[in-house]
Design an enzyme around this catalytic site. Structure first.
Site, mmCIF file in Angstrom:
data_model
loop_
_atom_site.group_PDB
_atom_site.id
_atom_site.type_symbol
_atom_site.label_atom_id
_atom_site.label_comp_id
_atom_site.label_asym_id
_atom_site.label_seq_id
_atom_site.Cartn_x
_atom_site.Cartn_y
_atom_site.Cartn_z
ATOM 1 C CG ASP A 36 50.415 32.530 29.134
ATOM 2 O OD1 ASP A 36 49.976 31.790 30.028
ATOM 3 O OD2 ASP A 36 49.700 33.332 28.497
ATOM 4 C CD GLU B 173 43.164 30.011 31.047
ATOM 5 O OE1 GLU B 173 42.564 30.900 31.684
ATOM 6 O OE2 GLU B 173 43.465 28.913 31.553
ATOM 7 C CD GLU C 25 36.553 44.486 35.297
ATOM 8 O OE1 GLU C 25 37.757 44.463 35.612
ATOM 9 O OE2 GLU C 25 36.150 44.937 34.194
ATOM 10 C CG HIS D 216 46.730 32.482 31.475
ATOM 11 N ND1 HIS D 216 47.607 31.414 31.475
ATOM 12 C CD2 HIS D 216 45.702 32.107 32.269
ATOM 13 C CE1 HIS D 216 47.144 30.451 32.239
ATOM 14 N NE2 HIS D 216 45.991 30.840 32.738
ATOM 15 C CG HIS E 298 38.520 30.748 34.901
ATOM 16 N ND1 HIS E 298 38.803 31.632 33.889
ATOM 17 C CD2 HIS E 298 39.571 29.879 34.933
ATOM 18 C CE1 HIS E 298 39.967 31.315 33.333
ATOM 19 N NE2 HIS E 298 40.457 30.253 33.962
ATOM 20 C CD GLU E 299 40.446 27.678 37.871
ATOM 21 O OE1 GLU E 299 40.809 26.760 37.116
ATOM 22 O OE2 GLU E 299 41.011 28.782 37.909
ATOM 23 C CG ASP F 167 34.634 36.174 39.048
ATOM 24 O OD1 ASP F 167 35.210 35.705 40.043
ATOM 25 O OD2 ASP F 167 34.682 37.394 38.751
ATOM 26 C CG HIS G 213 39.747 25.652 32.619
ATOM 27 N ND1 HIS G 213 40.101 25.994 31.331
ATOM 28 C CD2 HIS G 213 40.244 26.640 33.412
ATOM 29 C CE1 HIS G 213 40.783 27.129 31.342
ATOM 30 N NE2 HIS G 213 40.881 27.543 32.599
ATOM 31 C CG ASP H 109 31.704 42.547 37.575
ATOM 32 O OD1 ASP H 109 32.191 41.511 37.061
ATOM 33 O OD2 ASP H 109 31.767 42.780 38.793
ATOM 34 C CE1 TYR I 8 44.756 26.456 29.433
ATOM 35 C CE2 TYR I 8 46.950 26.000 30.281
ATOM 36 C CZ TYR I 8 45.773 26.723 30.316
ATOM 37 O OH TYR I 8 45.614 27.718 31.254
ATOM 38 C CG ASP J 273 50.227 48.428 42.338
ATOM 39 O OD1 ASP J 273 50.720 49.570 42.332
ATOM 40 O OD2 ASP J 273 50.645 47.493 41.628
ATOM 41 C CD GLU K 245 34.179 40.568 40.130
ATOM 42 O OE1 GLU K 245 32.992 40.185 40.167
ATOM 43 O OE2 GLU K 245 34.996 40.149 39.283
#
Length: 540
Positions: free
Chosen positions: A459, A385, A401, A464, A361-362, A357, A365, A399, A376, A414, A404
């Site tokens: 940002d 994004e 996400e 993002h 994603h990249e 993913d 773009h 999924d 942007y 965490d 992941e």
């Protein structure tokens, strides 16, 4: 002389010709230059009785000329320049124009005229800057391109040696209430702080007007077998060569796809295509390259098979990846030309090329850069994004996400088991610097009530952060109609209807129109698309 704010007027997909302000329905960025008081009046939608003849663009201009009051476009035959004409898989034809002054394009201003399969003009959308045509703008620069490039390089602290020569274009740039004749200079470099900078240099004074970094952070063909970062066995296409003094060498070069220049994976440490003495790529150092190479092919095949798109530019451009970038670099990015992956620090992240993913994603773009080219910053940047995240979860379809597979042990301990979640954006906190600009809860937003009113300096105005709102809309739509139909609707939205300055409201209208195009007026798919945007507070 009194200054006037120059704001883009959006030709949107409402079925009525009445106008209203974007501030009525959406939280707006604080930067007034972008869209405070920007009207969002119309997606002109009607049957145009006159059929196309030999010149589709000519008929489109005739319509726009006859309907100046409806569209707000002044003297379109003089001020619009045809950019491209495309016929899609539904038989519809789309003519895209740039707004120009004396032949010089107005930055970010595009208008698209859409024809049905029966050659009837059915709709117009896009954005333009009203009033620009009426100003006496001298479009003859007094400063040279060379000086503008030097000023741009200095402004972004570019290294002396650049991987690519800067690219410049003369534009009219509406900014801070004035229209500037400017050189738009793209300065691209790697190094410790990689940059894909767009710098606007006044073409008469040589001063920098504005700048922003558009780095978008995630001889015979042989079948080889490799091991990925997480231990997955990968079948990859490599090139077998006989090199003098080295015997047989296999390289991460794949030229097996007809019409595609190739898929190439480089080692950022030496700048060379990765090679190995064997067809079995199992060494630990090779694993990030194996994943990048494998995932690049998977993403290429998704866009090719699902959307009939030939590479990122739809014209067979080479797909290039670099791995082992930086030192403990916890990021990946598209720099306008290639994908680049860090190895992570081993604690918060593992090598980022492990994520299908992330690769999707990249690479998305890259698709965006070669289609809607969403600016942007602020809402258009958040859409940039968001579409990258959405297609990341469509390619890696297990999924909702993102990232992941690249989270390290400390991150997981965490509770950070992915980078972002489309199904539950608020499961993760935002950077502490962003908290004062939201509703105080400090979580990624999933509704416009939680929109972060971030300034341009943080940002890029929330690209993002606020992207998670349209991400969540896509999740809700996908849960209702399935990921395959979601992909068809959002791909059409991106490549047919969106323009560089599109905002969230435009995306809603374009997505609904795309669903209507594909599945029909009153279809369950169109209803689900509208419901998804309604549920996150994005209205017309």
């Amino acid at each position: 002389m009194k200054k006037k704010f120059i704001v883009p007027v959006i030709l949107s997909s409402a079925l009525v010709a009445s106008s209203f302000t974007a501030t009525n329905v959406l939280a707006q960025p604080t930067d007034k230059t972008w869209n405070e008081n920007a009207n969002v009046p119309i997606f002109v939608k009607e049957k145009f009785a006159k059929k196309r003849t030999s010149s589709n663009a000519s008929n489109a201009l005739d319509y726009l000329e006859e309907n100046e009051k409806k569209t707000g476009l002044k003297n379109p035959k003089k001020n619009l320049k045809q950019k491209e004409t495309e016929k899609d898989s539904l038989g519809m034809t789309h003519v895209r124009f740039s707004q120009t002054i004396n032949g010089v394009p107005v930055e970010g201003a595009e208008v698209v005229v859409h024809y049905s399969e029966n050659d009837e003009l059915v709709s117009v959308n896009g954005s333009h800057f009203p009033g620009v045509e009426e100003e006496a703008i001298d479009t003859t620069p007094s400063e040279s391109v060379m000086k503008a490039v030097q000023a741009a390089k200095k402004a972004v602290e570019a290294p002396e040696q650049l991987e690519y020569n800067p690219v410049s274009e003369l534009v009219v740039y509406p900014f801070d209430g004035e229209n500037h004749l400017a050189y738009k200079v793209n300065v691209n470099f790697l190094g410790e702080k990689p940059g894909n900078w767009f710098v606007f240099v006044n073409a008469n004074s040589g001063e920098v007007i504005d700048q922003y970094n558009a780095i978008m952070h995630a001889d015979d063909i042989h079948q080889s077998v490799g091991t990925g970062v997480l231990g997955d066995q990968r079948k990859i296409h490599t090139t077998k060569e006989n090199q003098s003094g080295q015997g047989t060498v296999f390289s991460l070069s794949d030229e097996s796809h007809e019409g595609l220049e190739g898929i190439y994976t480089f080692d950022a440490n030496d700048g060379e295509i990765m090679t190995h003495h064997s067809a079995s790529w199992k060494d630990e150092y090779l694993r990030p390259g194996v994943d990048a190479h494998y995932n690049s092919e998977q993403v290429y095949e998704y866009f090719h098979d699902e959307h009939d798109r030939n590479s990122l530019d739809d014209n067979g451009m080479a797909i290039i990846s670099y791995v082992h970038y930086g030192d403990n670099y916890n990021n990946a990015f598209w720099n306008g030309r290639q994908m680049t992956y860090g190895d992570g620090d081993g604690l918060f992240m593992v090598p980022l090329s492990a994520g299908l993913d992330v690769a999707a994603h990249e690479m998305t773009h890259g698709v965006i850069s070669n289609s809607a080219n969403l600016q942007y910053r602020f809402q258009s940047g958040a859409l940039n994004e968001s579409f990258a995240d959405i297609f990341g979860t469509l390619v890696d379809a297990d999924d909702w996400e993102v990232g992941e597979d690249i989270m390290g042990p400390d991150a997981k301990e965490d509770g950070r088991v992915s980078l972002r979640s489309l199904s539950d954006p608020s499961k993760y906190p935002v950077n502490a610097d962003y908290v004062p600009y939201g509703n105080g809860e400090g979580k990624y937003p999933s509704h416009m009530d939680e929109f972060y009113d971030l300034p341009r300096s943080l940002d890029n105005g929330g690209v993002h952060i606020n992207s998670s709102i349209t991400n969540h809309a896509a999740y809700l739509i996908g849960e209702e109609i399935g990921k395959e139909k979601l992909g068809q609707i959002f791909y059409r939205t991106l490549t047919v209807y969106l323009t560089p300055t599109s905002n969230f409201s435009d995306a809603r209208k374009a997505a609904i129109q795309s669903a209507v195009d594909l599945y029909g007026e009153g279809s369950a798919e169109a209803a689900a698309t509208a419901d998804g945007f309604d549920s996150v507070g994005i209205y017309e």
